[in-house]
Design a protein around this motif. Sequence first.
Motif, PDB file in Angstrom:
ATOM      1  N   ALA A   1       2.339   1.864  -3.467  1.00 25.89           N
ATOM      2  CA  ALA A   1       1.341   2.444  -4.367  1.00 25.89           C
ATOM      3  C   ALA A   1       1.163   3.930  -4.083  1.00 25.89           C
ATOM      4  CB  ALA A   1       0.013   1.702  -4.225  1.00 25.89           C
TER       5      ALA A   1
ATOM      6  N   LEU B   1      -1.166  -2.408  -6.134  1.00 26.36           N
ATOM      7  CA  LEU B   1      -2.543  -2.524  -5.650  1.00 26.36           C
ATOM      8  C   LEU B   1      -3.130  -3.898  -5.958  1.00 26.36           C
ATOM      9  CD1 LEU B   1      -4.013   1.014  -6.464  1.00 26.36           C
ATOM     10  CD2 LEU B   1      -3.266   0.095  -4.241  1.00 26.36           C
TER      11      LEU B   1
ATOM     12  N   LEU C   1      -1.514  -6.228  -3.587  1.00 25.51           N
ATOM     13  CA  LEU C   1      -2.106  -6.006  -2.270  1.00 25.51           C
ATOM     14  C   LEU C   1      -3.433  -6.748  -2.152  1.00 25.51           C
ATOM     15  CD1 LEU C   1      -2.362  -4.594   0.480  1.00 25.51           C
ATOM     16  CD2 LEU C   1      -3.268  -2.602  -0.744  1.00 25.51           C
TER      17      LEU C   1
ATOM     18  N   ALA D   1       0.834  -1.204   0.000  1.00 28.62           N
ATOM     19  CA  ALA D   1       0.000   0.000   0.000  1.00 28.62           C
ATOM     20  C   ALA D   1       0.870   1.256   0.000  1.00 28.62           C
ATOM     21  CB  ALA D   1      -0.935  -0.011   1.213  1.00 28.62           C
TER      22      ALA D   1
ATOM     23  N   VAL E   1       1.431   2.258 -10.093  1.00 22.55           N
ATOM     24  CA  VAL E   1       0.462   2.243  -8.993  1.00 22.55           C
ATOM     25  C   VAL E   1      -0.417   0.992  -9.035  1.00 22.55           C
ATOM     26  CG1 VAL E   1      -1.421   3.502  -7.878  1.00 22.55           C
ATOM     27  CG2 VAL E   1       0.505   4.757  -8.858  1.00 22.55           C
ATOM     28  N   LEU E   2      -0.882   0.615 -10.198  1.00 21.37           N
ATOM     29  CA  LEU E   2      -1.787  -0.532 -10.310  1.00 21.37           C
ATOM     30  C   LEU E   2      -1.158  -1.857  -9.873  1.00 21.37           C
ATOM     31  CD1 LEU E   2      -4.604  -1.490 -11.099  1.00 21.37           C
ATOM     32  CD2 LEU E   2      -3.765  -1.765 -13.442  1.00 21.37           C
TER      33      LEU E   2
END
Length: 115
Positions: free
Chosen positions: A18, A43, A46, A15, A39-40
Amino acid sequence: MRAGGSRPVLAGALAAIALLYLAWHWGDAHFGAALLVFVLPPLLLLAGVLRGAPSAPLWSGIAALFWFSHGVMYAWSQPEQGRFAWAGIALSLVVVFSASLPGMRARFSRKRGDA
């Protein structure tokens, strides 16, 4: 700490990565591409970690090699972005160690006669 106790640390680090990349690339000309590339993936990993997918820690560790290399490249070539780069390096190391900890514990906790 039990063998699964490193999953919350791994989830937190993913997290944080990201969020780091979101802040790092905020306002970039290629912000959409940065979201897809930087970023993706953490995530999605995660989500796998939180769901308990057995392969999520492995893929997180593999992705962390990319994040580590990316951070080192920026720390070396663009020192003015050093705080983002060094944060990425540190978080990628947290991902690698928290993803590897259950396996290392299982491997090294065996008694000498068990192998």
